[in-house]
Design a protein around this motif. Structure first.
Motif, PDB file in Angstrom:
ATOM      1  N   ALA A  54      -2.522  -7.280  -6.231  1.00  0.00           N
ATOM      2  CA  ALA A  54      -1.321  -6.450  -6.279  1.00  0.00           C
ATOM      3  C   ALA A  54      -0.764  -6.193  -4.885  1.00  0.00           C
ATOM      4  CB  ALA A  54      -1.630  -5.133  -6.980  1.00  0.00           C
ATOM      5  N   TYR A  55      -1.653  -5.881  -3.944  1.00  0.00           N
ATOM      6  CA  TYR A  55      -1.225  -5.559  -2.575  1.00  0.00           C
ATOM      7  C   TYR A  55      -0.485  -6.728  -1.944  1.00  0.00           C
ATOM      8  CZ  TYR A  55      -1.508  -4.074   2.304  1.00  0.00           C
ATOM      9  OH  TYR A  55      -1.208  -3.720   3.591  1.00  0.00           O
ATOM     10  N   ARG A  56      -0.958  -7.932  -2.226  1.00  0.00           N
ATOM     11  CA  ARG A  56      -0.334  -9.112  -1.631  1.00  0.00           C
ATOM     12  C   ARG A  56       0.873  -9.597  -2.423  1.00  0.00           C
ATOM     13  NH1 ARG A  56      -5.517 -12.839  -1.066  1.00  0.00           N
ATOM     14  NH2 ARG A  56      -3.964 -14.387  -0.437  1.00  0.00           N
ATOM     15  N   THR A  57       1.127  -8.988  -3.582  1.00  0.00           N
ATOM     16  CA  THR A  57       2.231  -9.410  -4.430  1.00  0.00           C
ATOM     17  C   THR A  57       3.451  -8.511  -4.290  1.00  0.00           C
ATOM     18  OG1 THR A  57       0.688 -10.363  -6.046  1.00  0.00           O
ATOM     19  CG2 THR A  57       2.899  -9.866  -6.839  1.00  0.00           C
ATOM     20  N   VAL A  58       3.258  -7.230  -3.977  1.00  0.00           N
ATOM     21  CA  VAL A  58       4.394  -6.313  -3.852  1.00  0.00           C
ATOM     22  C   VAL A  58       5.275  -6.715  -2.673  1.00  0.00           C
ATOM     23  CG1 VAL A  58       3.169  -4.374  -4.900  1.00  0.00           C
ATOM     24  CG2 VAL A  58       3.083  -4.683  -2.409  1.00  0.00           C
ATOM     25  N   SER A  59       6.475  -6.173  -2.632  1.00  0.00           N
ATOM     26  CA  SER A  59       7.407  -6.442  -1.545  1.00  0.00           C
ATOM     27  C   SER A  59       6.899  -5.841  -0.233  1.00  0.00           C
ATOM     28  CB  SER A  59       8.781  -5.848  -1.875  1.00  0.00           C
ATOM     29  OG  SER A  59       8.701  -4.427  -1.919  1.00  0.00           O
ATOM     30  N   ASP A  60       7.483  -6.300   0.865  1.00  0.00           N
ATOM     31  CA  ASP A  60       7.117  -5.743   2.166  1.00  0.00           C
ATOM     32  C   ASP A  60       7.398  -4.239   2.208  1.00  0.00           C
ATOM     33  OD1 ASP A  60       6.357  -8.235   3.018  1.00  0.00           O
ATOM     34  OD2 ASP A  60       8.217  -8.645   4.121  1.00  0.00           O
ATOM     35  N   GLU A  61       8.489  -3.827   1.594  1.00  0.00           N
ATOM     36  CA  GLU A  61       8.834  -2.397   1.572  1.00  0.00           C
ATOM     37  C   GLU A  61       7.756  -1.587   0.861  1.00  0.00           C
ATOM     38  OE1 GLU A  61      12.229   0.654  -0.273  1.00  0.00           O
ATOM     39  OE2 GLU A  61      12.431  -1.523  -0.523  1.00  0.00           O
ATOM     40  N   ALA A  62       7.328  -2.074  -0.297  1.00  0.00           N
ATOM     41  CA  ALA A  62       6.289  -1.356  -1.048  1.00  0.00           C
ATOM     42  C   ALA A  62       4.972  -1.358  -0.294  1.00  0.00           C
ATOM     43  CB  ALA A  62       6.112  -1.980  -2.428  1.00  0.00           C
ATOM     44  N   ARG A  63       4.652  -2.473   0.352  1.00  0.00           N
ATOM     45  CA  ARG A  63       3.398  -2.556   1.089  1.00  0.00           C
ATOM     46  C   ARG A  63       3.382  -1.573   2.258  1.00  0.00           C
ATOM     47  NH1 ARG A  63       3.821  -7.452   2.295  1.00  0.00           N
ATOM     48  NH2 ARG A  63       3.181  -8.187   0.238  1.00  0.00           N
ATOM     49  N   GLU A  64       4.502  -1.435   2.944  1.00  0.00           N
ATOM     50  CA  GLU A  64       4.592  -0.470   4.036  1.00  0.00           C
ATOM     51  C   GLU A  64       4.396   0.953   3.520  1.00  0.00           C
ATOM     52  OE1 GLU A  64       8.309  -1.100   5.948  1.00  0.00           O
ATOM     53  OE2 GLU A  64       7.738  -3.054   6.801  1.00  0.00           O
ATOM     54  N   LYS A  65       4.923   1.236   2.344  1.00  0.00           N
ATOM     55  CA  LYS A  65       4.768   2.578   1.774  1.00  0.00           C
ATOM     56  C   LYS A  65       3.334   2.819   1.315  1.00  0.00           C
ATOM     57  CE  LYS A  65       9.594   3.243   0.558  1.00  0.00           C
ATOM     58  NZ  LYS A  65      10.600   3.545  -0.491  1.00  0.00           N
ATOM     59  N   ILE A  66       2.684   1.787   0.807  1.00  0.00           N
ATOM     60  CA  ILE A  66       1.256   1.903   0.480  1.00  0.00           C
ATOM     61  C   ILE A  66       0.472   2.271   1.732  1.00  0.00           C
ATOM     62  CG2 ILE A  66      -0.807   0.597  -0.165  1.00  0.00           C
ATOM     63  CD1 ILE A  66       0.956  -1.024  -2.082  1.00  0.00           C
ATOM     64  N   ASN A  67       0.720   1.542   2.800  1.00  0.00           N
ATOM     65  CA  ASN A  67      -0.009   1.783   4.051  1.00  0.00           C
ATOM     66  C   ASN A  67       0.250   3.183   4.581  1.00  0.00           C
ATOM     67  OD1 ASN A  67      -0.908  -0.845   3.871  1.00  0.00           O
ATOM     68  ND2 ASN A  67       0.576  -1.659   5.333  1.00  0.00           N
ATOM     69  N   ALA A  68       1.503   3.655   4.454  1.00  0.00           N
ATOM     70  CA  ALA A  68       1.846   4.990   4.946  1.00  0.00           C
ATOM     71  C   ALA A  68       1.133   6.068   4.140  1.00  0.00           C
ATOM     72  CB  ALA A  68       3.359   5.185   4.878  1.00  0.00           C
ATOM     73  N   LEU A  69       1.031   5.882   2.827  1.00  0.00           N
ATOM     74  CA  LEU A  69       0.334   6.854   1.990  1.00  0.00           C
ATOM     75  C   LEU A  69      -1.155   6.898   2.334  1.00  0.00           C
ATOM     76  CD1 LEU A  69       1.977   6.274  -1.512  1.00  0.00           C
ATOM     77  CD2 LEU A  69       2.288   8.238   0.005  1.00  0.00           C
ATOM     78  N   LEU A  70      -1.745   5.734   2.503  1.00  0.00           N
ATOM     79  CA  LEU A  70      -3.167   5.687   2.828  1.00  0.00           C
ATOM     80  C   LEU A  70      -3.438   6.294   4.205  1.00  0.00           C
ATOM     81  CD1 LEU A  70      -4.107   2.155   1.481  1.00  0.00           C
ATOM     82  CD2 LEU A  70      -4.536   4.361   0.421  1.00  0.00           C
ATOM     83  N   LYS A  71      -2.524   6.080   5.132  1.00  0.00           N
ATOM     84  CA  LYS A  71      -2.676   6.671   6.464  1.00  0.00           C
ATOM     85  C   LYS A  71      -2.605   8.189   6.383  1.00  0.00           C
ATOM     86  CE  LYS A  71      -0.803   6.490  11.158  1.00  0.00           C
ATOM     87  NZ  LYS A  71       0.238   5.882  12.047  1.00  0.00           N
ATOM     88  N   ALA A  72      -1.693   8.700   5.563  1.00  0.00           N
ATOM     89  CA  ALA A  72      -1.564  10.144   5.400  1.00  0.00           C
ATOM     90  C   ALA A  72      -2.790  10.742   4.731  1.00  0.00           C
ATOM     91  CB  ALA A  72      -0.313  10.460   4.587  1.00  0.00           C
ATOM     92  N   ASP A  73      -3.367  10.000   3.803  1.00  0.00           N
ATOM     93  CA  ASP A  73      -4.572  10.469   3.124  1.00  0.00           C
ATOM     94  C   ASP A  73      -5.752  10.495   4.086  1.00  0.00           C
ATOM     95  OD1 ASP A  73      -6.280  11.064   0.747  1.00  0.00           O
ATOM     96  OD2 ASP A  73      -7.084   9.079   1.190  1.00  0.00           O
ATOM     97  N   GLY A  74      -5.903   9.430   4.871  1.00  0.00           N
ATOM     98  CA  GLY A  74      -6.901   9.390   5.917  1.00  0.00           C
ATOM     99  C   GLY A  74      -8.296   8.989   5.498  1.00  0.00           C
ATOM    100  N   GLU A  75      -8.545   8.786   4.216  1.00  0.00           N
ATOM    101  CA  GLU A  75      -9.895   8.445   3.787  1.00  0.00           C
ATOM    102  C   GLU A  75     -10.104   6.939   3.692  1.00  0.00           C
ATOM    103  OE1 GLU A  75     -13.156   9.590   0.310  1.00  0.00           O
ATOM    104  OE2 GLU A  75     -11.094  10.340   0.182  1.00  0.00           O
ATOM    105  N   TYR A  76      -9.157   6.250   3.103  1.00  0.00           N
ATOM    106  CA  TYR A  76      -9.247   4.792   2.983  1.00  0.00           C
ATOM    107  C   TYR A  76      -8.050   4.158   3.668  1.00  0.00           C
ATOM    108  CZ  TYR A  76     -13.024   5.056  -0.419  1.00  0.00           C
ATOM    109  OH  TYR A  76     -14.215   5.283  -1.029  1.00  0.00           O
ATOM    110  N   ARG A  77      -8.319   3.254   4.546  1.00  0.00           N
ATOM    111  CA  ARG A  77      -7.247   2.496   5.192  1.00  0.00           C
ATOM    112  C   ARG A  77      -6.918   1.238   4.414  1.00  0.00           C
ATOM    113  NH1 ARG A  77      -8.998   1.259  11.003  1.00  0.00           N
ATOM    114  NH2 ARG A  77      -6.929   0.332  11.054  1.00  0.00           N
ATOM    115  N   SER A  78      -7.743   0.890   3.444  1.00  0.00           N
ATOM    116  CA  SER A  78      -7.524  -0.316   2.662  1.00  0.00           C
ATOM    117  C   SER A  78      -7.268   0.052   1.207  1.00  0.00           C
ATOM    118  CB  SER A  78      -8.754  -1.225   2.746  1.00  0.00           C
ATOM    119  OG  SER A  78      -8.718  -2.205   1.731  1.00  0.00           O
TER     120      SER A  78
END
Length: 309
Positions: A54-78
């Motif tokens: 899924a991560y490699r299939t979503v658009s670049d925009e969605a992937r950037e938002k995934i990364n931003a959410l995970l960064k804000a959460d701080g527990e999992y970077r992946s």
């Protein structure tokens, strides 16, 4: 010890950082690293495969938002490794991993959880709504993202859409190619054995590190998936994904059901161990592979819809 993983780039292992691909945490040279013995809804490798797909299939925009959410959460970077969280942590929503139907139910035709209990359908609806709600905190949305990744994987594992009296095949022991120990049961065959022995195709190149195995599997699975399949798979609803799994659960070749002559009731197989041979692996391994592909495509679709629309 492998802890939290970086996003397809750096892996923390025994205090060292390695450049590479963040996928299956199995390194052949280390005897201390292995799959956990408890049964997952899909094994760790299965969930990693679905969420990496899924991560490699979503658009670049969605992937950037995934990364931003995970960064804000701080527990999992992946994202892909975080999807396993619901199986490794104390369960906040234990009923979200499955649906227990009555053995007389022939098919699934609605989105109602049986006996008014909570089930996986509610887990998907809840976390999809939270993920798409911009008024929620980033941490809430990140947790919902990981939960959604896990539930979508679970609903595509056929024996998670089954019956309570044998815990989805956990009480049905097996022998043969998927082992014969006390923990070798039909549920674990679908969670782990079919994924490892068929889907992953772990005949690695001598130049590959062990942790690239699911990444390479996703390479192959994405190439197999056609645009027509994607369109078909994303035109359906989660209850229909459960219906697909339930149909597989009741199939004769799955060896989970002894159907009566009318095909209206599924009784448990007898107490003898179920034999898992090469024919079983070939037939059902292909089914498991298709379910993982479907899960990856559908998860990408839901994430894209929640984050970009």
């Amino acid at each position: 010890m492998i802890s939290k993983f970086g996003q397809h780039g750096r892996i923390a292992m025994n205090g060292k950082i390695f450049q590479g691909l963040t996928v299956l945490a199995v390194v052949a040279s280390s005897s201390s690293i292995a799959f956990p013995t408890k049964a997952f809804a899909w094994s760790k490798a299965g969930h990693l495969t679905v969420c990496d797909y899924a991560y490699r299939t979503v658009s670049d925009e969605a992937r950037e938002k995934i990364n931003a959410l995970l960064k804000a959460d701080g527990e999992y970077r992946s994202f892909n490794y975080g999807c396993v969280e619901e199986d490794e942590m104390p369960r906040k929503h234990p009923d979200d991993h499955f649906i227990n139907y009555d053995r007389t139910r022939v098919s699934v035709s609605d989105d109602v959880c049986p006996q008014n209990e909570s089930c996986i359908l509610q887990g998907i609806d809840r976390d999809l709504e939270i993920l798409g709600d911009r008024n929620r905190t980033a941490k809430e949305r990140a947790k919902a993202l990981l939960g959604l990744g896990h539930w979508v994987g679970d609903i595509h594992q056929p024996l998670h859409i089954s019956f309570a009296d044998d815990r989805g095949g956990n009480y049905l022991l097996v022998k043969g190619l998927c082992g014969s120990g006390k923990k070798s049961n039909l549920h674990s065959v679908w969670d782990k054995c079919l994924v490892e022995k068929y889907v992953l195709q772990t005949k690695l190149s001598k130049d590959w590190a062990g942790f690239t195995v699911t990444y390479r599997a996703v390479d192959r699975l994405r190439k197999l998936t056609t645009a027509a399949e994607k369109a078909q798979w994303t035109s359906t609803q989660p209850w229909q994904w459960a219906a697909e799994s339930y149909a597989i659960t009741r199939k004769e070749n799955t060896l989970y059901c002894n159907l009566n002559l009318a095909g209206t009731e599924c009784s448990r197989p007898n107490d003898e161990r179920i034999s898992i041979n090469q024919d079983y692996l070939k037939t059902n391994g292909q089914i498991a592979e298709d379910r993982l592909r479907m899960a990856g495509v559908r998860l990408a679709y839901l994430i894209e819809k929640a984050l970009t629309q």
